[in-house]
Design a protein around this motif. Structure first.
Motif, PDB file in Angstrom:
ATOM      1  N   ARG A 188       0.824  -1.211   0.000  1.00  0.00           N
ATOM      2  CA  ARG A 188       0.000   0.000   0.000  1.00  0.00           C
ATOM      3  C   ARG A 188       0.858   1.260   0.000  1.00  0.00           C
ATOM      4  O   ARG A 188       0.420   2.309  -0.467  1.00  0.00           O
ATOM      5  N   LEU A 189       2.077   1.147   0.520  1.00  0.00           N
ATOM      6  CA  LEU A 189       2.996   2.286   0.516  1.00  0.00           C
ATOM      7  C   LEU A 189       3.814   2.364  -0.769  1.00  0.00           C
ATOM      8  O   LEU A 189       4.616   3.277  -0.943  1.00  0.00           O
ATOM      9  N   GLY A 190       3.616   1.399  -1.676  1.00  0.00           N
ATOM     10  CA  GLY A 190       4.321   1.396  -2.951  1.00  0.00           C
ATOM     11  C   GLY A 190       5.710   0.799  -2.888  1.00  0.00           C
ATOM     12  O   GLY A 190       6.488   0.918  -3.833  1.00  0.00           O
ATOM     13  N   SER A 191       6.029   0.127  -1.811  1.00  0.00           N
ATOM     14  CA  SER A 191       7.333  -0.524  -1.659  1.00  0.00           C
ATOM     15  C   SER A 191       7.168  -2.006  -2.028  1.00  0.00           C
ATOM     16  O   SER A 191       7.107  -2.891  -1.171  1.00  0.00           O
ATOM     17  N   PHE A 192       7.110  -2.242  -3.334  1.00  0.00           N
ATOM     18  CA  PHE A 192       6.755  -3.570  -3.833  1.00  0.00           C
ATOM     19  C   PHE A 192       7.833  -4.624  -3.591  1.00  0.00           C
ATOM     20  O   PHE A 192       7.514  -5.784  -3.331  1.00  0.00           O
ATOM     21  N   ALA A 193       9.105  -4.231  -3.628  1.00  0.00           N
ATOM     22  CA  ALA A 193      10.183  -5.194  -3.357  1.00  0.00           C
ATOM     23  C   ALA A 193      10.102  -5.680  -1.906  1.00  0.00           C
ATOM     24  O   ALA A 193      10.229  -6.887  -1.634  1.00  0.00           O
ATOM     25  N   ALA A 194       9.879  -4.774  -0.973  1.00  0.00           N
ATOM     26  CA  ALA A 194       9.741  -5.162   0.434  1.00  0.00           C
ATOM     27  C   ALA A 194       8.488  -6.022   0.614  1.00  0.00           C
ATOM     28  O   ALA A 194       8.504  -6.993   1.386  1.00  0.00           O
ATOM     29  N   ALA A 195       7.429  -5.695  -0.096  1.00  0.00           N
ATOM     30  CA  ALA A 195       6.195  -6.490  -0.009  1.00  0.00           C
ATOM     31  C   ALA A 195       6.460  -7.916  -0.492  1.00  0.00           C
ATOM     32  O   ALA A 195       6.039  -8.884   0.163  1.00  0.00           O
ATOM     33  N   ARG A 196       7.168  -8.054  -1.615  1.00  0.00           N
ATOM     34  CA  ARG A 196       7.477  -9.401  -2.126  1.00  0.00           C
ATOM     35  C   ARG A 196       8.308 -10.194  -1.112  1.00  0.00           C
ATOM     36  O   ARG A 196       8.097 -11.392  -0.918  1.00  0.00           O
ATOM     37  N   LYS A 197       9.253  -9.525  -0.456  1.00  0.00           N
ATOM     38  CA  LYS A 197      10.110 -10.195   0.530  1.00  0.00           C
ATOM     39  C   LYS A 197       9.255 -10.766   1.671  1.00  0.00           C
ATOM     40  O   LYS A 197       9.445 -11.911   2.077  1.00  0.00           O
ATOM     41  N   ALA A 244      -1.160 -10.903  -5.931  1.00  0.00           N
ATOM     42  CA  ALA A 244      -1.704 -10.391  -7.190  1.00  0.00           C
ATOM     43  C   ALA A 244      -1.664  -8.865  -7.210  1.00  0.00           C
ATOM     44  O   ALA A 244      -1.340  -8.255  -8.241  1.00  0.00           O
ATOM     45  N   ALA A 245      -1.971  -8.234  -6.091  1.00  0.00           N
ATOM     46  CA  ALA A 245      -1.937  -6.767  -6.017  1.00  0.00           C
ATOM     47  C   ALA A 245      -0.511  -6.252  -6.166  1.00  0.00           C
ATOM     48  O   ALA A 245      -0.283  -5.211  -6.805  1.00  0.00           O
ATOM     49  N   VAL A 246       0.457  -6.966  -5.615  1.00  0.00           N
ATOM     50  CA  VAL A 246       1.865  -6.574  -5.778  1.00  0.00           C
ATOM     51  C   VAL A 246       2.265  -6.673  -7.243  1.00  0.00           C
ATOM     52  O   VAL A 246       2.877  -5.753  -7.804  1.00  0.00           O
ATOM     53  N   ARG A 247       1.903  -7.776  -7.886  1.00  0.00           N
ATOM     54  CA  ARG A 247       2.241  -7.936  -9.310  1.00  0.00           C
ATOM     55  C   ARG A 247       1.588  -6.851 -10.157  1.00  0.00           C
ATOM     56  O   ARG A 247       2.167  -6.380 -11.129  1.00  0.00           O
ATOM     57  N   ALA A 248       0.396  -6.426  -9.765  1.00  0.00           N
ATOM     58  CA  ALA A 248      -0.316  -5.355 -10.482  1.00  0.00           C
ATOM     59  C   ALA A 248       0.174  -3.966 -10.063  1.00  0.00           C
ATOM     60  O   ALA A 248      -0.283  -2.969 -10.617  1.00  0.00           O
ATOM     61  N   ARG A 249       1.067  -3.926  -9.076  1.00  0.00           N
ATOM     62  CA  ARG A 249       1.598  -2.670  -8.529  1.00  0.00           C
ATOM     63  C   ARG A 249       0.465  -1.763  -8.027  1.00  0.00           C
ATOM     64  O   ARG A 249       0.520  -0.550  -8.151  1.00  0.00           O
ATOM     65  N   SER A 250      -0.519  -2.394  -7.403  1.00  0.00           N
ATOM     66  CA  SER A 250      -1.649  -1.677  -6.838  1.00  0.00           C
ATOM     67  C   SER A 250      -1.346  -1.257  -5.407  1.00  0.00           C
ATOM     68  O   SER A 250      -0.839  -2.054  -4.616  1.00  0.00           O
ATOM     69  N   THR A 251      -1.692  -0.030  -5.096  1.00  0.00           N
ATOM     70  CA  THR A 251      -1.553   0.465  -3.727  1.00  0.00           C
ATOM     71  C   THR A 251      -2.914   0.660  -3.057  1.00  0.00           C
ATOM     72  O   THR A 251      -2.987   1.206  -1.957  1.00  0.00           O
TER      73      THR A 251
END
Length: 171
Positions: A114-123, A153-160
Motif C-alpha cells: 500500500r505504501l508502494g514498496s513492492f520489493a519489500a512487499a514481495r520479501k 496479485a496486487a503486488v504484481r499489479a503494482r496496486s496500492t
C-alpha cells in the motif's frame, strides 16, 4: 490470537485485549484503539512477548494509514521473534509461534504494498509462504492463504489500493 477459554480468564492482559478487540469488532474502533493503547503502555514495561505481539497485531488492524499499521505490524513481528511456544501454550495449548508468522508477514507485506514498496512487499510475502505449513486446515488457514494470494496479485499489479473491507489485512 485471543481466546475466550479459561486461559484468557487466568491472564488479565489477554482478557483485556480480547475485550478491546470485541469492542472494535462491534462498532467502536476508536474505543478499541484507545483501550489497546492504554494496555500497550501498561504491558510494554513488563515485556511479555505474547501480550506485545497480540496487542501490536490488533492495533495495526485499527489503523487505516498503512504507515501507522506497518509500525504496529513490525512491533508484532519483533515480539513474535521473542515468543517461545511454551509461553504461547500457557495461553492456549494449540498455539505454536510458527503459526503466527504467515499472518504477521502477510500484514507487513500488505502495508509495504500500500505504501508502494513492492520489493519489500514481495520479501514479506515470500516469508509468509515459508510458514504456510504451520497454518491449520480450517477457515483461518484458508483466509490467510487466500489473502496471501490476493496481496501477491496486487503486488504484481503494482496496486496500492486498500484491500476491500479491512483497514489492515485483517488477519
Amino acid at each position: 490470537m485471543t481466546s475466550t477459554d479459561s486461559a484468557t480468564a487466568e491472564d488479565p492482559a489477554m482478557a483485556a485485549i480480547a475485550k478491546a478487540v470485541t469492542r472494535g469488532r462491534t462498532g467502536d474502533p476508536g474505543g478499541a484503539r484507545d483501550a489497546l493503547l492504554e494496555l500497550w503502555r501498561t504491558v510494554s514495561h513488563h515485556g511479555d512477548p505474547l501480550h506485545l505481539c497480540t496487542l501490536a497485531h490488533y492495533l495495526a488492524d485499527l489503523h487505516e494509514d498503512p504507515a501507522e499499521a506497518l509500525a504496529w505490524d513490525i512491533r508484532a513481528l519483533d515480539a513474535a521473534d521473542r515468543l517461545a511456544d511454551d509461553r504461547a501454550q500457557r495461553h492456549h495449548p494449540s498455539l505454536r509461534v510458527r503459526g503466527f508468522y504467515p499472518s504477521l508477514h502477510l500484514n507487513i507485506a500488505d502495508n509495504y504494498r500500500r505504501l508502494g514498496s513492492f520489493a519489500a512487499a514481495r520479501k514479506h510475502l515470500a516469508a509468509a509462504e515459508e510458514f504456510l505449513d504451520a497454518l491449520p486446515a480450517d477457515d483461518y488457514g484458508r483466509t490467510v492463504r487466500t489473502a496471501i494470494t490476493e496481496v501477491g496479485a496486487a503486488v504484481r499489479a503494482r496496486s496500492t489500493l486498500a484491500r476491500t473491507g479491512t483497514a489492515n489485512s485483517g488477519t
